[in-house]
Each structure stands twice: as structure tokens, then as C-alpha cells.
Design an enzyme around this catalytic site. Structure first.
Site, PDB file in Angstrom:
ATOM      1  N   LYS A  18       0.830  -1.206   0.000  1.00 51.08           N
ATOM      2  CA  LYS A  18       0.000   0.000   0.000  1.00 51.08           C
ATOM      3  C   LYS A  18       0.867   1.258   0.000  1.00 51.08           C
ATOM      4  CE  LYS A  18      -1.745   1.568   4.020  1.00 51.08           C
ATOM      5  NZ  LYS A  18      -1.365   2.929   4.351  1.00 51.08           N
ATOM      6  N   ASN A  19       1.907   1.266   0.847  1.00 55.01           N
ATOM      7  CA  ASN A  19       2.693   2.488   1.033  1.00 55.01           C
ATOM      8  C   ASN A  19       3.700   2.741  -0.080  1.00 55.01           C
ATOM      9  OD1 ASN A  19       1.159   2.914   3.229  1.00 55.01           O
ATOM     10  ND2 ASN A  19       2.681   2.249   4.723  1.00 55.01           N
ATOM     11  N   ARG A  35      -4.960  10.544   4.320  1.00 55.62           N
ATOM     12  CA  ARG A  35      -3.867  11.522   4.406  1.00 55.62           C
ATOM     13  C   ARG A  35      -2.955  11.467   3.188  1.00 55.62           C
ATOM     14  NH1 ARG A  35      -2.718  13.300   9.213  1.00 55.62           N
ATOM     15  NH2 ARG A  35      -0.622  13.871   8.594  1.00 55.62           N
ATOM     16  N   CYS A  81      -5.036  12.797  13.354  1.00 57.57           N
ATOM     17  CA  CYS A  81      -4.945  11.357  13.101  1.00 57.57           C
ATOM     18  C   CYS A  81      -4.877  10.643  14.443  1.00 57.57           C
ATOM     19  CB  CYS A  81      -3.692  11.047  12.279  1.00 57.57           C
ATOM     20  SG  CYS A  81      -3.416   9.287  12.075  1.00 57.57           S
ATOM     21  N   ARG A  92       1.069  14.303  13.526  1.00 59.04           N
ATOM     22  CA  ARG A  92       1.463  14.130  12.119  1.00 59.04           C
ATOM     23  C   ARG A  92       1.481  15.456  11.341  1.00 59.04           C
ATOM     24  NH1 ARG A  92      -0.980   8.598   9.750  1.00 59.04           N
ATOM     25  NH2 ARG A  92       0.852   8.779   8.422  1.00 59.04           N
ATOM     26  N   ASP A 140       4.712   0.375  11.915  1.00 56.05           N
ATOM     27  CA  ASP A 140       3.469  -0.212  11.401  1.00 56.05           C
ATOM     28  C   ASP A 140       3.278  -1.667  11.806  1.00 56.05           C
ATOM     29  OD1 ASP A 140       3.509   1.617   8.221  1.00 56.05           O
ATOM     30  OD2 ASP A 140       3.021   2.215  10.268  1.00 56.05           O
ATOM     31  N   ILE A 155       8.133   6.703  16.819  1.00 55.37           N
ATOM     32  CA  ILE A 155       7.706   7.445  15.622  1.00 55.37           C
ATOM     33  C   ILE A 155       6.406   8.220  15.852  1.00 55.37           C
ATOM     34  CG2 ILE A 155       7.240   7.281  13.149  1.00 55.37           C
ATOM     35  CD1 ILE A 155      10.055   6.374  13.845  1.00 55.37           C
ATOM     36  N   ARG A 190      -8.715  -0.632   4.667  1.00 53.70           N
ATOM     37  CA  ARG A 190      -7.883   0.396   4.048  1.00 53.70           C
ATOM     38  C   ARG A 190      -6.511  -0.150   3.649  1.00 53.70           C
ATOM     39  NH1 ARG A 190      -6.880   5.278   7.314  1.00 53.70           N
ATOM     40  NH2 ARG A 190      -5.751   5.623   5.372  1.00 53.70           N
TER      41      ARG A 190
END
Ligand code: EPZ
Length: 422
Positions: free
Chosen positions: A22-23, A92, A116, A121, A307, A329, A399
Site C-alpha cells: 500500500k505504502n 492523508r 490522526c 502528524r 506499522d 515514531i 484500508r
């Protein structure tokens, strides 16, 4: 709206295949705005975020043709340079159109993403990238407005208080490929998704070098062509299946993944007692008995990915002993801890640290997903718990995970998607 009913107690066994990342896919789709020629992106994952990005491109007047898992994207003719609040607030990553629009059309009006669940962020590093390349950037009425007749290459330091930014590195790289002269980004993010984006840009005729290292060099070119491209596999999906194999004391082969993108994760799996065998494109994870406690600290790549923090916190909540999980993070990325506590987990969160006292057994409960990765953690906990857990708001999962319940069921899990009655 749907929920998942997850019945625990089955060790996962068998093979599963990961989808494209996805990223990596999201910035690659946005980068198609950089050329008027057709780009074909293949092996697209069936994710809500991907649908949202394609919807955004369509709303800007870009031609998008879907053929099975591929999309043919042509940003020719009149393209709107606005990304409206209504789409950006839902995803986003819509901000990835900022760099390409300023670079190609000299103007971008992009809604600020807003709050978020996992943290503040901010986007200051994205704006630093755009203004560093000579764009005039203002923020008005909730929108970023960036304008430039022609961007100019520059030396940019893009590291922030929390380290490098994946998003700002990607946006600035995409803007710099059409700028005059050379750009040098220092403090760049080194994630595999950044390398994949750079590889795609170079397929279009860009001149990007050093991606995957903290210093990326981009020689601007006058225009770009089209290309066909297949993104990398999703390392976060692969890591999620690895944690699922461990929490259920199972034996799972994860195919079409890139173990070389998961070194920090494989290290933790082995410290937790799993046997991990890898090939160039697969990873077999076998966990006989309860996991061992171990400490995890999230960090920019090649460190342990934030993640996967929630999924591994769920795993460690059933481990033998006490583990310390440090989240460096995103300051608010422990929302899953309270939901896991409803299942009997013992987790003390103080600031960016969670002390996880492993328990023998979790018990089923109704739990609420707060964000994409937290929802995956709750599903994993449900796979290990006694009884049937109800995970509410699984739209978060859709998502970023392709048909998760089907993939888990293929491995022997009892996971059912049911429509919300209320
Ligand atoms: C990307 O988000 C991923 N999203 C995130 O995955 C991932 O968690 C994150 O990188 C870190 O790996 C996508 O790729 C779409 P950052 P991004 O900019 O780019 C701070 C998921 O679950 N920062 O690298 O938004 C920021 O607040 C998602 O798939 C600034 O201070 O992350 C954070 O603390 C969630 N100013 C840190 O840097 C900025 O301008 C890293 O953020 C930008 C970021």
C-alpha cells in the site's frame, strides 16, 4: 459497516501470499501526474486507500482505466490542481499529489490532512521540501497553496525531530524530478517504498540516485514518458502474517514477500522463539509453543517498523515474561493497549513506552479498532483468545489489508465478516 467475529484457538497452518505494498502504491499512483503519457500500474492490491487515490485522480480529470488488478493512468489535457478536503480527510496520503502538481503544473492546492488517531502528524517537512525547491507556499482556509513558475534544484535537509519522513522524502523527490538543475535531499527516509518510488520515476525517465540511503540525488529533466510498473510486495502485511503465525503457535509460509525488507522483524521473531526460514521471495515462520518475551523499539527503516508495533505488542501480550515496547515514531500509537486489556492483557503504557506482562491466555471480548494497524492487532489477539472476539469498525482494516478474513481462513482461522446489526 462490518465487524469481524474471530474464534480463537486454531494454530495457523499453510501458505499465504502478500499483495503489493500500500505504502509504495499510493505515491506511485500520485507520481503518474508527472507525465501526460499513460502509466500502467500492475498487481494493484484491492484496498480502500488505493480506490481512494484513484478516485482523487479521476476527480482531478485524470483518465483512469482499470483492467483487473492493473490501472492505466493518463494525466493528459486539463488536470485540476486541487485535492479537496472531502477526499484528503479520508486518506492523508492524498497529500502525495502536492509534489507532482507543483512540478508539472506550477500550482497545487491541497487540503491539510488534519488530525490522526496515532499522532499529530504535521506536514512541515513536506512544505520545507516545496519551498526549498522555490515554490511559494501559503496555508489558507485549511489548504496548502503552492505555486512556482519553475522549480529549481537545491540542497535540502529533510530530517525532523522524529527523524526522516517517508512522506516528505517522497513528495520532494517527485517535485524535484522536473526541477531545473540538481537536488540533493539529506536526511532522506530509506524505506523500501522510497526505493520503489525512485525505481518507478526512473522508469519514466527521471534521474534519481541514492534512494534507500539518507542522501538522494535528483537531476531534473524537462519531461517524463509513460511506463508499466509492478510495485514491491507489502512487508507490513507479511509481518502481520508472521505475528499471526506466532501468536497461534502455528506454521505459515508467506509467499511473494521480500524477507530482505524485514531484517529487523525477523530478528524479533527469532528472539521471540520462532523458527524463520527464508528464500529470496518467501518466509516460513514456525512457532512451537508460547512466544518468549523480548523488547522492541520502533525506528525509521531499517529499524523495527512502527506499522508492526501494534501486531507485535499483541503477540508479546501472550508471551512468557515481560517485554518493553518503545514507540519512537508516533506519540499516540498505543490505543490498541486499552482494547487488548479488555481481553485480559496486562500492558502498562507510560508515554512512548509500554511494559507488556505476558499472560497465559487472552479471553474473547468486544473490542473497537481505532486505526489500521491497531485493528490488525485486535484480530491477532482474537485468534489466540478463548472464545469469539468481536472486532468493531473493521473498515480501518480494509484500508490496508486485502481480504484479511479470507486469507486467514485459508490458514485455518475462524474469522467471519458480518454486517453491523446496530
Ligand atoms: C508513512 O507515513 C506511512 N504511510 C505510515 O504508515 C508509516 O507509519 C510512516 O510512514 C512511518 O514509517 C504511508 O506511506 C501512506 P513520516 P508518513 O512522514 O509519511 C513526523 C500505515 O499504517 N513528521 O515518515 O506520514 C511524523 O509526525 C501508515 O500504513 C513531521 O514531524 O510518516 C512522525 O512522527 C500509518 N513533519 C515522523 O515524522 C512532517 O512534515 C515520521 O512520519 C512529516 C512527518
Amino acid at each position: 459497516m462490518y465487524r469481524f467475529l474471530v474464534s480463537g484457538g486454531q494454530p495457523l497452518r499453510g501458505a499465504v501470499q502478500t499483495a503489493s505494498a500500500k505504502n509504495a502504491v499510493l505515491p506511485i499512483l500520485a507520481a503518474c501526474l508527472l507525465t501526460e503519457e499513460t502509466c500502467t500500474i500492475t498487481n494493484l492490491p484491492a484496498l480502500e486507500d488505493v480506490n481512494m487515490m484513484l478516485q482523487l485522480l479521476r476527480s482531478m480529470g485524470v483518465a483512469v482505466e482499470r483492467q483487473g488488478r492493473a490501472a492505466r493512468i493518463t494525466a493528459a489535457g486539463r488536470v485540476s490542481t486541487e485535492a479537496p478536503y472531502d477526499i484528503v480527510r479520508k486518506m492523508r496520503a492524498s497529500y502525495y499529489v502536492l509534489g507532482p502538481l507543483v512540478a508539472r503544473f506550477g500550482r497545487a492546492k491541497v487540503s491539510l490532512p488534519g488530525g490522526c488517531a496515532i499522532g499529530a502528524r504535521p506536514v512541515d517537512l513536506h512544505l520545507r521540501g516545496m519551498s526549498g525547491l522555490g515554490a511559494k507556499v501559503t496555508i489558507e482556509h485549511g489548504y496548502i497553496d503552492a505555486r512556482a513558475k519553475k522549480l529549481a534544484g537545491a540542497a535540502l535537509m529533510l530530517e525532523g525531530a522524529k527523524g526522516p519522513s517517508v512522506g516528505a522524502t517522497a513528495n520532494t523527490m517527485m517535485a524535484a524530478v522536473l526541477a531545473g538543475g540538481e537536488t540533493v535531499i539529506s536526511g532522506a527516509a530509506c524505506e523500501p517504498e522510497i526505493v520503489d518510488l525512485a525505481d518507478f520515476l526512473n522508469c519514466l525517465g527521471a534521474k534519481v540516485s541514492g534512494a534507500g540511503t539518507p542522501e538522494v540525488r535528483i537531476k531534473g529533466v524537462r519531461r517524463l514518458s509513460g511506463a508499466e510498473y509492478r510495485p514491491i510486495p507489502d512487508r507490513i502485511e507479511a509481518g502481520t502474517f508472521a505475528a499471526a503465525a506466532c501468536i497461534t503457535c502455528g506454521d505459515v509460509e508467506i509467499r511473494l514477500c521480500r524477507p530482505d525488507h524485514l531484517t529487523a522483524v525477523i530478528d524479533v521473531l527469532r528472539r521471540a522463539g520462532a523458527r524463520v526460514e527464508t528464500t529470496r521471495s518467501s518466509m516460513r515462520v514456525c512457532c512451537k509453543g508460547r512466544a518468549k518475551a523480548c523488547d522492541i523499539t520502533t525506528a525509521p527503516y531499517p529499524g523495527f517498523p512502527t506499522d508492526l508495533q501494534a501486531q507485535f505488542t499483541a503477540l508479546l501480550s501472550t508471551a512468557a515474561g515481560t517485554s518493553v515496547v518503545t514507540e519512537n515514531i508516533f506519540e499516540g500509537r498505543f490505543l490498541h493497549a486499552m482494547e487488548l486489556a479488555r481481553m485480559g492483557a496486562r500492558i502498562d503504557v507510560k508515554g512512548s513506552t509500554a511494559v507488556v506482562h505476558g499472560v497465559e491466555r487472552l479471553s474473547s471480548a468486544q473490542v473497537m479498532a481505532s486505526d489500521l494497524r491497531a485493528s490488525a492487532a485486535l484480530v491477532l489477539a482474537g485468534l489466540a483468545a478463548e472464545g469469539t472476539t468481536e472486532v468493531l469498525r473493521v473498515y480501518h482494516l480494509d484500508r490496508g489489508y486485502e481480504k484479511l478474513e479470507r486469507k486467514l481462513s485459508k490458514l485455518g482461522a475462524k474469522v467471519e465478516r458480518v454486517a453491523d446489526s446496530t
